[in-house]
Enzyme design. Structure first.
Site, PDB file in Angstrom:
ATOM      1  N   HIS A 129      -3.780   0.335  -2.673  1.00  0.00           N
ATOM      2  CA  HIS A 129      -4.585   0.680  -1.512  1.00  0.00           C
ATOM      3  C   HIS A 129      -5.142  -0.586  -0.866  1.00  0.00           C
ATOM      4  O   HIS A 129      -5.084  -1.660  -1.458  1.00  0.00           O
ATOM      5  CB  HIS A 129      -5.739   1.591  -1.950  1.00  0.00           C
ATOM      6  CG  HIS A 129      -5.299   2.826  -2.664  1.00  0.00           C
ATOM      7  ND1 HIS A 129      -5.092   4.025  -2.035  1.00  0.00           N
ATOM      8  CD2 HIS A 129      -5.019   3.037  -3.976  1.00  0.00           C
ATOM      9  CE1 HIS A 129      -4.708   4.933  -2.930  1.00  0.00           C
ATOM     10  NE2 HIS A 129      -4.658   4.368  -4.116  1.00  0.00           N
ATOM     11  N   ARG A 154      -1.335   9.693  -2.528  1.00  0.00           N
ATOM     12  CA  ARG A 154      -0.529   8.944  -1.570  1.00  0.00           C
ATOM     13  C   ARG A 154       0.302   7.824  -2.183  1.00  0.00           C
ATOM     14  O   ARG A 154       1.397   7.520  -1.665  1.00  0.00           O
ATOM     15  CB  ARG A 154      -1.401   8.421  -0.415  1.00  0.00           C
ATOM     16  CG  ARG A 154      -2.657   7.639  -0.828  1.00  0.00           C
ATOM     17  CD  ARG A 154      -3.653   7.656   0.320  1.00  0.00           C
ATOM     18  NE  ARG A 154      -4.825   6.816   0.209  1.00  0.00           N
ATOM     19  CZ  ARG A 154      -5.935   7.142  -0.418  1.00  0.00           C
ATOM     20  NH1 ARG A 154      -6.007   8.283  -1.100  1.00  0.00           N
ATOM     21  NH2 ARG A 154      -6.982   6.319  -0.411  1.00  0.00           N
ATOM     22  N   GLU A 202      -8.338   3.612  -4.936  1.00  0.00           N
ATOM     23  CA  GLU A 202      -9.034   2.916  -3.858  1.00  0.00           C
ATOM     24  C   GLU A 202     -10.530   2.843  -4.131  1.00  0.00           C
ATOM     25  O   GLU A 202     -11.083   3.638  -4.906  1.00  0.00           O
ATOM     26  CB  GLU A 202      -8.747   3.612  -2.518  1.00  0.00           C
ATOM     27  CG  GLU A 202      -9.371   2.956  -1.283  1.00  0.00           C
ATOM     28  CD  GLU A 202      -8.975   1.487  -1.069  1.00  0.00           C
ATOM     29  OE1 GLU A 202      -9.022   0.702  -2.039  1.00  0.00           O
ATOM     30  OE2 GLU A 202      -8.684   1.090   0.070  1.00  0.00           O
ATOM     31  N   ASN A 233      -5.373   8.241   7.257  1.00  0.00           N
ATOM     32  CA  ASN A 233      -5.204   6.976   7.990  1.00  0.00           C
ATOM     33  C   ASN A 233      -5.059   7.282   9.477  1.00  0.00           C
ATOM     34  O   ASN A 233      -5.673   6.646  10.331  1.00  0.00           O
ATOM     35  CB  ASN A 233      -3.941   6.233   7.553  1.00  0.00           C
ATOM     36  CG  ASN A 233      -4.042   5.599   6.177  1.00  0.00           C
ATOM     37  OD1 ASN A 233      -3.065   5.564   5.432  1.00  0.00           O
ATOM     38  ND2 ASN A 233      -5.207   5.080   5.824  1.00  0.00           N
ATOM     39  N   ARG A 282       0.850  -1.189   0.000  1.00  0.00           N
ATOM     40  CA  ARG A 282       0.000   0.000   0.000  1.00  0.00           C
ATOM     41  C   ARG A 282       0.885   1.238   0.000  1.00  0.00           C
ATOM     42  O   ARG A 282       2.091   1.175   0.231  1.00  0.00           O
ATOM     43  CB  ARG A 282      -0.903  -0.006   1.234  1.00  0.00           C
ATOM     44  CG  ARG A 282      -1.942  -1.101   1.213  1.00  0.00           C
ATOM     45  CD  ARG A 282      -2.565  -1.297   2.573  1.00  0.00           C
ATOM     46  NE  ARG A 282      -3.332  -0.137   3.015  1.00  0.00           N
ATOM     47  CZ  ARG A 282      -3.843  -0.031   4.229  1.00  0.00           C
ATOM     48  NH1 ARG A 282      -3.641  -0.988   5.123  1.00  0.00           N
ATOM     49  NH2 ARG A 282      -4.549   1.030   4.572  1.00  0.00           N
ATOM     50  N   HIS A 283       0.254   2.368  -0.238  1.00  0.00           N
ATOM     51  CA  HIS A 283       0.938   3.652  -0.067  1.00  0.00           C
ATOM     52  C   HIS A 283       1.431   3.747   1.375  1.00  0.00           C
ATOM     53  O   HIS A 283       0.967   3.011   2.261  1.00  0.00           O
ATOM     54  CB  HIS A 283      -0.079   4.766  -0.319  1.00  0.00           C
ATOM     55  CG  HIS A 283      -1.322   4.577   0.497  1.00  0.00           C
ATOM     56  ND1 HIS A 283      -1.417   4.977   1.817  1.00  0.00           N
ATOM     57  CD2 HIS A 283      -2.499   3.963   0.202  1.00  0.00           C
ATOM     58  CE1 HIS A 283      -2.603   4.632   2.285  1.00  0.00           C
ATOM     59  NE2 HIS A 283      -3.281   4.019   1.321  1.00  0.00           N
TER      60      HIS A 283
END
Lengths: 454, 472
Positions: free
Chosen positions: B394, B309, B329, B266, B259-260
């Site tokens: 994502h 991101r 995402e 987050n 993932r980023h």
């Protein structure tokens, strides 16, 4: 779109999909006359351009017609006609030169070299040309021995050719058959052993079977997939929008509204129209938005819902009027008018995005026969642009009014369009590009072309 | 074909947000959802080829792909039926063409497998069955074709032809030496026996022929994909199968999924949006660059989504990368940028429905995992074509991709663990995929919300929020 400001990390800059072509691709058609080479060339070119791969076809016969003003007879093509051979070689080289200019100087990605290329020697020459210039070469051969197919091709596309403008149909057919004979003795089909190192697809009997050898990259894989899905069975594709919706009446874009009273009228008219057309095995497709499904419901036949047929997502502008967009997002509104094809709504989509998500629809439309697609304005513009070979600049301005069915029937190298208005009034939802697209324009200038609404 | 006299009412399915017609209050079936209804009648795929030509490899891979895109598919390996029947394998002599006992047992196994095929396709709602056996004689294929016709199945043959001794030797090492048949043999004994087993088939082998088999639908794969002969593709699913088979390869390579880096949202426990990386997220990006460097990967391709991101994360690598919009995402629609607490506050019904069927649940004005899989299919296809690739994406997207590679069913997919700052290295091996999980030693919030016990729409907020991970 997010772009790196220092420009060091991504040389492709604003690249938004898989880089389909690292080095240019040269597609070389192979086959006797009347085997569908030009049909395939034009169709493939249209498809590749639509999905965003700059492609151009180079028809050597056209170069010959430009050079030798008047076609006399098949004797031009006799294998021992020295003069004819010289001219034909000259045309091939002129075409290759234009290919080189297109791919190496004009940012073309794919060139389709449309000629018989029936000898190994000629193909060797072209392959070397490709290598010298750093192109990947992919051969597309069409092999067909069915006399009925060949006769039908001659009727479809040869009788009307400039070569035979002064001949009767019988004279033209007779001459053309002799023209084919000129090639037969020297014809060397692509061979599994002799040509095992080449990349090619051999199409047999108009798609009954295929031999595919050494597919080298993504674009060749996509080309093979496309060629294996197209067919020539006569059929028609019907495109229309949902009936007029409640939001259409109010001049609002997007949303998931139901049909207005007139929209429901249209749905009934559509049912009647479809019935009268008496279409064999008609498939009906809709989006997953209420207004297209409501329209399909009136037909009383099974239909398939495709999410990818949903209208363009206007993101933060969903359900707004153009007046409200101008009020709240004047900059966005201007940017959209500057480049309507590439413009992406904030948290939404662009026409360019739409084309990407509609590609599977086009692929399945190619596979199918008679289909009615009940969709939306932007979606219909994208599909129509594919069938009518309209470039990106024109696509977002194609006219797709409500309550009008477009019947598309493939004919010769293109598509016949019949426009049928089903006689139920509806608002106009077409907004032309205004004269002033500057970000500092006045509100009046921005809204000048907005159609009337409640 | 008369039009309906009155239009039926449309109601929106609360889970999937699709519009369905109702007649007198009852659902009426007049529409189909594209993606599920690709096959009108079931399809029987019949593998053809000498032993060690990749039939089982292709069967399993194809089955995995079709199931992932939503076409219920099952493979039936006749060798497995034989192992279940003849408990202990003795030697290649079982396969000698004049071994009456062997022939009887093998025929029995084939028929047992076909019977299970019939049950799967005709009684259990299977769409595609893959019949994995040598099927090297025209007579055997004729029997199977008739079986298909009798039951209303479309039959499609997939033949693998290979004469390269190196490829065959490599196959034997990869998947035969470890077979239950050779559990008590040394590698040399196993190889010798297996080569003799192949010989048993060679004399009677009738490859698919352009003339004799011109009316059958098939693809002949030659030399592990150097060339293909495709005949009479009949419908959409066969066309997709051919496209898939023509894009897969066996060149060793690895796929890296991550993932980023941790994002600002987050940290706050908010979903979606288009935020930038947090401080720790930027740390991760640097660690990722170092990791990639150390791995010394040949010709690595790097893919990101079009969200800030993932791009910020890729930027730290200092290598070219490609942005794919379809890697964005999952769109949480009206719930974009909310915390789970806010979703429970504002949309308690939606929140419960999501927990009831997380795979099919579509956010209002958003997407479902099921939608994600459809839009990720071109990514999977291109991953199959490529060699070494790093995909920076994502949580939901990574779950979908991972489910494809690890053959996880729809029910498990939305709960696969894909934590931040952890790279999954996938390497194809034998019939499956080896997974290595590498945590890059930069702390990050946990974004994984398990399925709570109570998924009822009447549940109290505490029950709904009990599995929400901690956040600022």
């Amino acid at each position: 779109m997010w772009r790196c400001r220092r420009g060091g990390g991504c040389p492709q800059g604003r690249h938004c999909r898989v880089c389909m072509t690292n080095c240019p691709t040269l597609i070389v058609m192979v086959g006797l006359p009347a085997r569908g080479k030009t049909y395939i060339s034009k169709k493939l070119t249209r498809y590749l351009n639509w999905i965003g791969v700059p492609t151009k076809e180079f028809n050597v016969g056209q170069y010959r017609r430009d050079l030798v003003k008047k076609y006399k007879s098949f004797e031009f093509f006799l294998p021992d006609n020295e003069e004819g051979l010289k001219i034909r070689k000259r045309c091939a080289l002129a075409a290759l030169n234009d290919v080189r200019q297109y791919l190496s100087e004009e940012n073309g990605h794919v060139a389709v070299f449309d000629a018989t290329n029936t000898t190994r020697e000629r193909r060797e020459t072209i392959y070397k040309f490709g290598e010298e210039n750093g192109y990947k070469t992919f051969f597309v051969e069409s092999v067909c021995v069915d006399p009925e197919v060949i006769a039908a091709n001659i009727v479809q596309v040869k009788l009307g050719s400039p070569d035979y403008v002064d001949c009767s149909n019988d004279e033209a057919t007779e001459d053309f058959m002799k023209r084919i004979e000129c090639y037969k003795n020297s014809y060397e089909t692509l061979d599994e052993t002799l040509d095992k190192d080449l990349s090619y697809i051999k199409i047999m009997d108009v798609g009954r079977s295929y031999l595919v050898n050494r597919v080298m990259d993504h674009i060749q894989s996509r080309i093979v997939y496309y060629l294996m899905n197209i067919h020539v069975t006569p059929r028609s594709i019907y495109l229309c929008r949902h009936g007029e919706s409640e939001l259409n009446l109010k001049g609002r874009i997007g949303g998931d509204p139901g049909l207005s009273v007139r929209g429901k009228e249209f749905a009934k008219s559509l049912a009647q129209f479809i019935n009268e057309q008496n279409i064999k095995d008609l498939k009906v497709w809709t989006s997953q938005m209420k207004r297209t499904i409501q329209t399909a419901e009136a037909l009383g036949v099974p239909y398939e819902q495709w999410k990818v047929l949903n209208e363009i997502d206007a993101g933060v502008c969903e359900e707004m009027t153009y007046e409200e967009i101008q009020e709240n997002y004047p900059l966005e509104f201007a940017l959209r008018d500057q480049d309507k094809y590439r413009y992406r709504y904030p948290k939404g989509e662009s026409y360019e995005d739409l084309v990407q998500r509609l590609e599977p629809v086009i692929m399945e439309l190619e596979r199918q026969e008679n289909v009615l697609v009940i969709c939306h304005q932007a979606v219909m513009r994208c599909l129509l642009a594919y069938f009518l070979d309209k470039p990106a600049e024109q696509l977002p301005y194609l006219k797709c009014p409500l309550h009008t069915v477009l019947k598309l029937t493939p004919v010769a190298y293109g598509c016949k369009v019949e426009s049928i208005f089903l006689n139920v009034e509806a608002v106009n939802t077409h907004r032309d590009k205004p004269e002033n697209v500057g970000v500092d324009r006045s509100r009046e200038e921005a809204l000048r072309t907005v159609p009337n609404h409640l």
